[in-house]
Design a protein around this motif. Structure first.
Motif, PDB file in Angstrom:
ATOM      1  N   GLU A  25      -6.983   1.721  -2.578  1.00  0.00           N
ATOM      2  CA  GLU A  25      -5.764   1.223  -3.204  1.00  0.00           C
ATOM      3  C   GLU A  25      -4.562   1.957  -2.628  1.00  0.00           C
ATOM      4  OE1 GLU A  25      -6.003   1.204  -7.481  1.00  0.00           O
ATOM      5  OE2 GLU A  25      -7.914   0.147  -7.454  1.00  0.00           O
ATOM      6  N   GLY A  26      -3.514   1.186  -2.321  1.00  0.00           N
ATOM      7  CA  GLY A  26      -2.302   1.752  -1.751  1.00  0.00           C
ATOM      8  C   GLY A  26      -2.261   1.723  -0.230  1.00  0.00           C
ATOM      9  N   ASP A  27      -3.412   1.463   0.425  1.00  0.00           N
ATOM     10  CA  ASP A  27      -3.453   1.414   1.891  1.00  0.00           C
ATOM     11  C   ASP A  27      -2.660   0.229   2.424  1.00  0.00           C
ATOM     12  OD1 ASP A  27      -5.134   3.580   2.092  1.00  0.00           O
ATOM     13  OD2 ASP A  27      -6.921   2.436   2.621  1.00  0.00           O
ATOM     14  N   ALA A  28      -2.000   0.438   3.556  1.00  0.00           N
ATOM     15  CA  ALA A  28      -1.419  -0.669   4.306  1.00  0.00           C
ATOM     16  C   ALA A  28      -2.551  -1.221   5.167  1.00  0.00           C
ATOM     17  CB  ALA A  28      -0.270  -0.185   5.166  1.00  0.00           C
ATOM     18  N   ILE A  29      -2.693  -2.542   5.174  1.00  0.00           N
ATOM     19  CA  ILE A  29      -3.767  -3.187   5.920  1.00  0.00           C
ATOM     20  C   ILE A  29      -3.205  -4.395   6.666  1.00  0.00           C
ATOM     21  CG2 ILE A  29      -5.665  -2.431   4.447  1.00  0.00           C
ATOM     22  CD1 ILE A  29      -4.465  -5.919   4.122  1.00  0.00           C
ATOM     23  N   VAL A  30      -4.012  -4.940   7.558  1.00  0.00           N
ATOM     24  CA  VAL A  30      -3.635  -6.152   8.276  1.00  0.00           C
ATOM     25  C   VAL A  30      -4.674  -7.217   7.964  1.00  0.00           C
ATOM     26  CG1 VAL A  30      -3.303  -7.207  10.544  1.00  0.00           C
ATOM     27  CG2 VAL A  30      -2.526  -4.871  10.128  1.00  0.00           C
ATOM     28  N   HIS A  34      -2.265 -13.411   7.964  1.00  0.00           N
ATOM     29  CA  HIS A  34      -1.003 -13.239   7.238  1.00  0.00           C
ATOM     30  C   HIS A  34      -0.204 -12.010   7.611  1.00  0.00           C
ATOM     31  CE1 HIS A  34      -1.976 -16.636   4.737  1.00  0.00           C
ATOM     32  NE2 HIS A  34      -3.159 -16.109   4.482  1.00  0.00           N
ATOM     33  N   GLY A  35      -0.755 -11.116   8.410  1.00  0.00           N
ATOM     34  CA  GLY A  35       0.006  -9.941   8.818  1.00  0.00           C
ATOM     35  C   GLY A  35      -0.252  -8.724   7.948  1.00  0.00           C
ATOM     36  N   VAL A  36       0.777  -7.887   7.810  1.00  0.00           N
ATOM     37  CA  VAL A  36       0.652  -6.606   7.122  1.00  0.00           C
ATOM     38  C   VAL A  36       0.825  -6.789   5.619  1.00  0.00           C
ATOM     39  CG1 VAL A  36       1.623  -4.283   6.882  1.00  0.00           C
ATOM     40  CG2 VAL A  36       1.487  -5.352   9.131  1.00  0.00           C
ATOM     41  N   GLY A  37      -0.094  -6.185   4.865  1.00  0.00           N
ATOM     42  CA  GLY A  37      -0.036  -6.213   3.410  1.00  0.00           C
ATOM     43  C   GLY A  37      -0.420  -4.855   2.850  1.00  0.00           C
ATOM     44  N   ARG A  38      -0.488  -4.768   1.537  1.00  0.00           N
ATOM     45  CA  ARG A  38      -0.838  -3.521   0.877  1.00  0.00           C
ATOM     46  C   ARG A  38      -1.943  -3.795  -0.137  1.00  0.00           C
ATOM     47  NH1 ARG A  38       0.855   1.065   1.641  1.00  0.00           N
ATOM     48  NH2 ARG A  38       2.763   0.399   2.608  1.00  0.00           N
ATOM     49  N   VAL A  39      -2.944  -2.909  -0.179  1.00  0.00           N
ATOM     50  CA  VAL A  39      -4.039  -3.050  -1.138  1.00  0.00           C
ATOM     51  C   VAL A  39      -3.503  -2.654  -2.520  1.00  0.00           C
ATOM     52  CG1 VAL A  39      -6.327  -2.234  -1.825  1.00  0.00           C
ATOM     53  CG2 VAL A  39      -5.801  -2.529   0.597  1.00  0.00           C
ATOM     54  N   ASP A  40      -3.469  -3.622  -3.421  1.00  0.00           N
ATOM     55  CA  ASP A  40      -2.988  -3.374  -4.781  1.00  0.00           C
ATOM     56  C   ASP A  40      -4.097  -2.845  -5.682  1.00  0.00           C
ATOM     57  OD1 ASP A  40      -0.425  -4.311  -4.224  1.00  0.00           O
ATOM     58  OD2 ASP A  40      -0.952  -6.369  -4.759  1.00  0.00           O
ATOM     59  N   ARG A  41      -5.274  -3.446  -5.506  1.00  0.00           N
ATOM     60  CA  ARG A  41      -6.357  -3.119  -6.438  1.00  0.00           C
ATOM     61  C   ARG A  41      -7.686  -3.450  -5.817  1.00  0.00           C
ATOM     62  NH1 ARG A  41      -9.350  -5.806 -10.315  1.00  0.00           N
ATOM     63  NH2 ARG A  41      -8.528  -7.841  -9.798  1.00  0.00           N
ATOM     64  N   ILE A  42      -8.669  -2.627  -6.122  1.00  0.00           N
ATOM     65  CA  ILE A  42     -10.058  -2.923  -5.795  1.00  0.00           C
ATOM     66  C   ILE A  42     -10.813  -2.823  -7.111  1.00  0.00           C
ATOM     67  CG2 ILE A  42     -12.116  -2.208  -4.524  1.00  0.00           C
ATOM     68  CD1 ILE A  42     -10.244  -0.973  -2.420  1.00  0.00           C
ATOM     69  N   GLY A  43     -11.403  -3.922  -7.515  1.00  0.00           N
ATOM     70  CA  GLY A  43     -12.082  -3.916  -8.806  1.00  0.00           C
ATOM     71  C   GLY A  43     -12.961  -5.130  -8.973  1.00  0.00           C
ATOM     72  N   VAL A  44     -13.542  -5.243 -10.141  1.00  0.00           N
ATOM     73  CA  VAL A  44     -14.463  -6.332 -10.440  1.00  0.00           C
ATOM     74  C   VAL A  44     -13.710  -7.432 -11.191  1.00  0.00           C
ATOM     75  CG1 VAL A  44     -16.583  -6.985 -11.643  1.00  0.00           C
ATOM     76  CG2 VAL A  44     -16.418  -4.757 -10.513  1.00  0.00           C
ATOM     77  N   ASP A  45     -13.822  -8.662 -10.706  1.00  0.00           N
ATOM     78  CA  ASP A  45     -13.250  -9.834 -11.353  1.00  0.00           C
ATOM     79  C   ASP A  45     -14.381 -10.812 -11.644  1.00  0.00           C
ATOM     80  OD1 ASP A  45     -10.728  -8.793 -11.062  1.00  0.00           O
ATOM     81  OD2 ASP A  45     -10.054 -10.256  -9.563  1.00  0.00           O
ATOM     82  N   GLU A  46     -14.217 -11.572 -12.704  1.00  0.00           N
ATOM     83  CA  GLU A  46     -15.189 -12.618 -13.004  1.00  0.00           C
ATOM     84  C   GLU A  46     -14.628 -13.936 -12.503  1.00  0.00           C
ATOM     85  OE1 GLU A  46     -17.515 -14.623 -16.755  1.00  0.00           O
ATOM     86  OE2 GLU A  46     -16.957 -12.520 -16.866  1.00  0.00           O
TER      87      GLU A  46
END
Length: 181
Positions: A25-30, A34-46
């Protein structure tokens, strides 16, 4: 007691996934498309009654949020920001002599778009190198300019994050390199 053991096992499994996962979370990624983004959250979703571990990424430039199953993140084209060595290699390509193809523009345009959407900084640098000749002149078409601008935007965004600079500063430096070449 069984409930506590099951909870501990689940916590260990979750911790193991986090330790093995290259994204935090918080990492800048590509994301290639879509280009460059930021990891907001890593978690479990249903989703549709199934629990999936997802990575949520925001792209402030186009006001978009994307959720991808963590197990499919790499396959979907998600990667960390490139290293300095890759940027240096890409800059050397940009400084090189443009490859001029005599093929039909429609086919070349598709190939350039594929390179941009690949998310590979070296391929994006090739597009910049090959299209830079018509950027400031009236020789280039509207579609050439749009492809050049898309490649330039992707390149600048990623380098700006790597170098912790403002995109406008990176764009200015890139423009100077292209003019000197």
């Amino acid at each position: 007691m069984a409930r506590t053991a099951a909870a501990a096992t689940a916590a260990q499994a979750k911790t193991k996934v986090k330790d093995d996962d290259p994204f935090q979370e918080g990492d800048a990624i590509v994301y290639a498309a879509h280009g460059v983004g930021r990891v907001d959250r890593i978690g479990v979703d249903e989703i549709a009654g199934t629990k999936l571990e997802v990575i949520q990424i925001s792209f402030p430039g186009n006001q978009m949020t994307l959720r991808i199953p963590l197990t499919k993140a790499r396959k979907a084209g998600l990667r960390k920001i490139v290293s300095r060595e890759i940027v240096d290699k890409a800059m050397a390509i940009i400084k090189g002599k443009p490859h001029v193809s005599k093929g039909m523009w429609a086919r070349r345009a598709v190939a350039y778009q594929e390179k941009i959407n690949s998310g590979d900084l070296v391929q994006i640098a090739e597009v910049l190198r090959d299209l830079r000749r018509n950027v400031d002149s009236l020789d280039g078409s509207f579609s050439e300019r749009k492809l050049f601008e898309a490649a330039q935007e992707r390149f600048v965004a990623e380098v700006a994050v790597l170098e912790k600079k403002e995109p406008t500063d990176v764009l200015t430096a890139l423009t100077e390199v292209m003019k000197a070449a």
